[in-house]
Design a protein around this motif. Structure first.
Motif, PDB file in Angstrom:
ATOM      1  N   ARG A 120       0.769  -1.225  -0.064  1.00 37.97           N
ATOM      2  CA  ARG A 120      -0.007  -0.077  -0.129  1.00 37.97           C
ATOM      3  C   ARG A 120       0.820   1.342   0.085  1.00 37.97           C
ATOM      4  O   ARG A 120       1.738   1.404   0.746  1.00 37.97           O
ATOM      5  CB  ARG A 120      -0.732  -0.035   1.221  1.00 37.97           C
ATOM      6  CG  ARG A 120      -1.734   1.259   1.275  1.00 37.97           C
ATOM      7  CD  ARG A 120      -2.673   1.034   2.340  1.00 37.97           C
ATOM      8  NE  ARG A 120      -3.427   2.226   2.520  1.00 37.97           N
ATOM      9  CZ  ARG A 120      -4.390   2.390   3.773  1.00 37.97           C
ATOM     10  NH1 ARG A 120      -4.612   1.496   4.748  1.00 37.97           N
ATOM     11  NH2 ARG A 120      -4.713   3.495   3.936  1.00 37.97           N
ATOM     12  N   PRO A 122       1.956   4.932   0.672  1.00 38.11           N
ATOM     13  CA  PRO A 122       1.803   5.711   1.830  1.00 38.11           C
ATOM     14  C   PRO A 122       0.816   7.069   1.611  1.00 38.11           C
ATOM     15  O   PRO A 122       0.647   7.329   0.714  1.00 38.11           O
ATOM     16  CB  PRO A 122       3.117   6.600   2.051  1.00 38.11           C
ATOM     17  CG  PRO A 122       4.355   6.180   1.170  1.00 38.11           C
ATOM     18  CD  PRO A 122       3.322   5.317   0.234  1.00 38.11           C
ATOM     19  N   SER A 123       0.105   6.891   2.929  1.00 43.16           N
ATOM     20  CA  SER A 123      -1.204   7.974   2.929  1.00 43.16           C
ATOM     21  C   SER A 123      -0.657   9.300   3.250  1.00 43.16           C
ATOM     22  O   SER A 123       0.095   9.431   4.188  1.00 43.16           O
ATOM     23  CB  SER A 123      -1.933   7.294   3.881  1.00 43.16           C
ATOM     24  OG  SER A 123      -3.202   8.193   3.732  1.00 43.16           O
ATOM     25  N   SER A 124      -1.235  10.054   2.433  1.00 42.38           N
ATOM     26  CA  SER A 124      -0.819  11.734   2.796  1.00 42.38           C
ATOM     27  C   SER A 124      -1.674  12.639   2.919  1.00 42.38           C
ATOM     28  O   SER A 124      -2.998  12.499   2.253  1.00 42.38           O
ATOM     29  CB  SER A 124       0.226  12.180   1.521  1.00 42.38           C
ATOM     30  OG  SER A 124       1.399  11.637   1.606  1.00 42.38           O
ATOM     31  N   ILE A 125      -1.712  13.614   3.675  1.00 43.76           N
ATOM     32  CA  ILE A 125      -2.630  14.689   3.891  1.00 43.76           C
ATOM     33  C   ILE A 125      -2.171  15.861   3.661  1.00 43.76           C
ATOM     34  O   ILE A 125      -0.914  16.300   4.202  1.00 43.76           O
ATOM     35  CB  ILE A 125      -3.337  14.726   5.195  1.00 43.76           C
ATOM     36  CG1 ILE A 125      -3.922  13.258   5.478  1.00 43.76           C
ATOM     37  CG2 ILE A 125      -4.349  15.869   5.388  1.00 43.76           C
ATOM     38  CD1 ILE A 125      -4.166  13.136   7.327  1.00 43.76           C
ATOM     39  N   LYS A 128      -8.713  14.687   7.257  1.00 41.76           N
ATOM     40  CA  LYS A 128      -8.004  13.667   7.673  1.00 41.76           C
ATOM     41  C   LYS A 128      -8.852  12.281   6.931  1.00 41.76           C
ATOM     42  O   LYS A 128     -10.158  12.476   7.014  1.00 41.76           O
ATOM     43  CB  LYS A 128      -8.308  13.449   9.095  1.00 41.76           C
ATOM     44  CG  LYS A 128      -8.048  11.885   9.879  1.00 41.76           C
ATOM     45  CD  LYS A 128      -7.823  12.295  11.148  1.00 41.76           C
ATOM     46  CE  LYS A 128      -8.498  11.102  11.966  1.00 41.76           C
ATOM     47  NZ  LYS A 128      -8.603  11.262  13.202  1.00 41.76           N
ATOM     48  N   PRO A 129      -8.347  11.587   6.205  1.00 43.22           N
ATOM     49  CA  PRO A 129      -9.065  10.324   5.816  1.00 43.22           C
ATOM     50  C   PRO A 129      -9.501   9.517   6.625  1.00 43.22           C
ATOM     51  O   PRO A 129      -9.212   9.479   7.789  1.00 43.22           O
ATOM     52  CB  PRO A 129      -8.090   9.798   5.049  1.00 43.22           C
ATOM     53  CG  PRO A 129      -6.869  10.473   4.794  1.00 43.22           C
ATOM     54  CD  PRO A 129      -6.982  11.413   5.910  1.00 43.22           C
ATOM     55  N   ASP A 168      -9.484   6.314   6.918  1.00 43.48           N
ATOM     56  CA  ASP A 168      -8.675   5.228   7.154  1.00 43.48           C
ATOM     57  C   ASP A 168      -7.192   5.582   7.931  1.00 43.48           C
ATOM     58  O   ASP A 168      -6.487   4.779   7.732  1.00 43.48           O
ATOM     59  CB  ASP A 168      -8.405   4.255   6.093  1.00 43.48           C
ATOM     60  CG  ASP A 168      -7.832   5.074   5.145  1.00 43.48           C
ATOM     61  OD1 ASP A 168      -7.744   6.258   4.902  1.00 43.48           O
ATOM     62  OD2 ASP A 168      -7.288   4.212   4.232  1.00 43.48           O
ATOM     63  N   TRP A 169      -7.255   6.766   8.385  1.00 41.97           N
ATOM     64  CA  TRP A 169      -6.199   7.537   8.652  1.00 41.97           C
ATOM     65  C   TRP A 169      -5.502   6.541  10.232  1.00 41.97           C
ATOM     66  O   TRP A 169      -6.343   6.666  11.157  1.00 41.97           O
ATOM     67  CB  TRP A 169      -6.017   8.873   8.941  1.00 41.97           C
ATOM     68  CG  TRP A 169      -4.677   9.431   9.472  1.00 41.97           C
ATOM     69  CD1 TRP A 169      -4.429   9.905  10.770  1.00 41.97           C
ATOM     70  CD2 TRP A 169      -3.717  10.002   8.590  1.00 41.97           C
ATOM     71  NE1 TRP A 169      -3.092  10.338  10.657  1.00 41.97           N
ATOM     72  CE2 TRP A 169      -2.610  10.419   9.384  1.00 41.97           C
ATOM     73  CE3 TRP A 169      -3.091   9.814   7.029  1.00 41.97           C
ATOM     74  CZ2 TRP A 169      -1.507  10.969   8.936  1.00 41.97           C
ATOM     75  CZ3 TRP A 169      -2.077   9.948   6.714  1.00 41.97           C
ATOM     76  CH2 TRP A 169      -1.234  10.460   7.545  1.00 41.97           C
ATOM     77  N   ASP A 170      -4.319   6.224  10.243  1.00 43.24           N
ATOM     78  CA  ASP A 170      -3.851   5.526  11.289  1.00 43.24           C
ATOM     79  C   ASP A 170      -3.256   6.725  12.304  1.00 43.24           C
ATOM     80  O   ASP A 170      -1.823   7.112  11.998  1.00 43.24           O
ATOM     81  CB  ASP A 170      -2.958   4.471  11.032  1.00 43.24           C
ATOM     82  CG  ASP A 170      -2.166   3.682  12.193  1.00 43.24           C
ATOM     83  OD1 ASP A 170      -2.602   4.125  13.397  1.00 43.24           O
ATOM     84  OD2 ASP A 170      -1.396   2.826  11.931  1.00 43.24           O
ATOM     85  N   THR A 191       2.492  12.510   5.761  1.00 41.33           N
ATOM     86  CA  THR A 191       2.760  11.596   5.132  1.00 41.33           C
ATOM     87  C   THR A 191       2.898  10.355   6.157  1.00 41.33           C
ATOM     88  O   THR A 191       4.081  10.317   6.793  1.00 41.33           O
ATOM     89  CB  THR A 191       3.911  11.436   4.296  1.00 41.33           C
ATOM     90  OG1 THR A 191       3.832  12.515   3.153  1.00 41.33           O
ATOM     91  CG2 THR A 191       3.701  10.106   3.366  1.00 41.33           C
ATOM     92  N   SER A 247       5.494   3.803   5.928  1.00 41.91           N
ATOM     93  CA  SER A 247       5.344   2.252   6.186  1.00 41.91           C
ATOM     94  C   SER A 247       6.324   1.667   7.247  1.00 41.91           C
ATOM     95  O   SER A 247       7.171   2.225   7.272  1.00 41.91           O
ATOM     96  CB  SER A 247       4.918   1.639   4.683  1.00 41.91           C
ATOM     97  OG  SER A 247       6.187   1.960   4.064  1.00 41.91           O
TER      98      SER A 247
END
Length: 151
Positions: A3, A5-8, A52-53, A55-57, A148, A151
């Motif tokens: 997956r 990396p998730s970023s905002i 914020k998404p 699914d944000w951890d 960001t 992982s």
């Protein structure tokens, strides 16, 4: 499956406010920007929460990127018909107060606010920081912030 990396990424309007500026007055320590700092941190937290998404951890390690944008002082510009033109000797870089580390402190504490737990459980999760402060080149004043998850 790996997956990405998730970023905002979000922008906060207003003049950035540093955290940590204190002074002594008759043997008492007084923070000289308490009201402005509270408002600035609240603006960051509210904007971060809005972006914020689902699914944000909030326990993930993160990288923080901040660009703090300030207005140029009037003395950097000419006068009269040249009032919109920068003087040849106007500095290119923002080398005056506030200090970059104090700006970062207000930002990182806001996104990891102890009450809201907006994007981070604790700001100690910030593993990497890139930050800069500069003068405005357009009408925007404030901060561009990217968080960001690593992982």
């Amino acid at each position: 499956m790996i997956r990405a990396p998730s970023s905002i990424t979000f922008s906060v309007l207003g003049t950035p406010v540093p955290q940590g500026s204190v002074r002594a007055y008759q043997s008492r320590v007084i923070a000289n920007n308490v009201e402005a700092l509270a408002s600035w941190r609240n603006d960051i937290a509210v904007t971060a929460q809005r972006h914020k998404p689902k699914d944000w951890d909030i326990k993930a390690p993160v990288e923080l990127k901040c660009v703090f944008v300030f207005p140029r002082p009037l003395h950097h510009f000419g006068s009269g018909k040249n009032s919109t033109k920068l003087k040849p000797l106007a500095p290119k870089h923002h080398v005056t107060t506030p200090d970059l580390d104090k700006l970062l402190r207000s930002c990182s504490d806001a996104i990891g606010d102890a009450v809201a737990r907006v994007l981070l459980h604790n700001d100690s999760q910030i593993c990497s920081i890139y930050a800069t402060k500069r003068y405005a080149t357009d009408d925007f004043l404030g901060a561009h912030i990217t968080v960001t998850a690593l992982s």
